[in-house]
Design a protein around this motif. Sequence first.
Motif, PDB file in Angstrom:
ATOM      1  N   GLY A  35       0.803  -1.209   0.000  1.00 33.90           N
ATOM      2  CA  GLY A  35       0.000   0.000   0.000  1.00 33.90           C
ATOM      3  C   GLY A  35       0.841   1.265   0.000  1.00 33.90           C
ATOM      4  N   VAL A  36       0.176   2.381  -0.268  1.00 34.39           N
ATOM      5  CA  VAL A  36       0.838   3.687  -0.380  1.00 34.39           C
ATOM      6  C   VAL A  36       1.610   4.011   0.909  1.00 34.39           C
ATOM      7  CG1 VAL A  36       0.444   6.167  -0.610  1.00 34.39           C
ATOM      8  CG2 VAL A  36      -0.902   4.549  -1.982  1.00 34.39           C
ATOM      9  N   SER A  89       4.141   2.608   2.360  1.00 34.34           N
ATOM     10  CA  SER A  89       4.661   1.535   3.212  1.00 34.34           C
ATOM     11  C   SER A  89       6.183   1.489   3.155  1.00 34.34           C
ATOM     12  CB  SER A  89       4.056   0.186   2.821  1.00 34.34           C
ATOM     13  OG  SER A  89       4.206  -0.069   1.441  1.00 34.34           O
ATOM     14  N   GLN A 132      -1.613   0.576   3.812  1.00 34.82           N
ATOM     15  CA  GLN A 132      -1.115   1.929   3.607  1.00 34.82           C
ATOM     16  C   GLN A 132      -0.364   2.429   4.841  1.00 34.82           C
ATOM     17  OE1 GLN A 132      -4.085   4.598   2.174  1.00 34.82           O
ATOM     18  NE2 GLN A 132      -2.953   6.449   2.698  1.00 34.82           N
TER      19      GLN A 132
END
Length: 288
Positions: A247-248, A250, A266
């Motif tokens: 996720g974004v 990480s 995320q």
Amino acid sequence: MFEISLAKIVSETNNLDLIGSDRIVSGFSSIVNADLHSIVWIKNYSFLHQLKNRNAVVLTEDCNVAEELRDQTSVLLAKSSSRFIVAQIHTVFFKKQDSFSKNYADEWRSNGFEIGDYAFIGPKVQLGQGTVVGPNVSLIDKVVISNNCIIQPNTVIGIKGLGLEWSGSHYLEFPQLGSVIIGTHSEIGPLSTIRKGALVDTTIGNHVMIGSLCNIGHNVTIGNAAILTSSICVSGSVSIGERVFLGVGSTIKNKVTIGDSATVGQGCVVVKDVAPNKTVVGNPARVL
């Protein structure tokens, strides 16, 4: 090319003995690409089975490695941290800067490849058919990109990682000898960085999607069909399995393994291994 005798290296390096005959060497090599005139670092006996060419010079701190090889090749036996001594020898005798003096982008264009404006392509780069390189991309050194890949603008691939050892007064550079190998139908997003391997390769599989602003450290392995969204930091020597989703934002700690089909949420900070098919969230990461 640098050429120097083992005797000179030993005479100018503390805590290092030469077992066997002197010879001329030209630098360090990865354990799989070793030859007669290269030095290979083998930290301990567990790595010895990977050495295919036993004519190469071996640098080790493990007396068992030295004993097994003493009648086969020359051995540099470290009496302190062998990793530090590798960095010391590399910095003093063999270090060279990445060269940006020759850009081969126009030659690739003349062979029918789609190469964006202001791209830089170094001399040790291979591109597969159908691969597209965007504007301002830099493919620095030892980069192999397979067929039908897309490299988005402002991405850097094949740059050195931060392999450093502290000498007490300044940093010594650990050799970065590996390549970056990218499989077919993979896409690397804009403003991302993929660092070449140190003593092994950084490897990205087939159908891998990497978004923008991602940093992939040296020696990382990413399996087929993995998705790395954006603003992700993958530290050195991480292993990411097939069909993994990151996720974004990480962050993955060095030497962590993430199993096949795992999901990392995320903003997650992963500091230990993640089993296959598991979902982790939080800082530090925990299994849902």
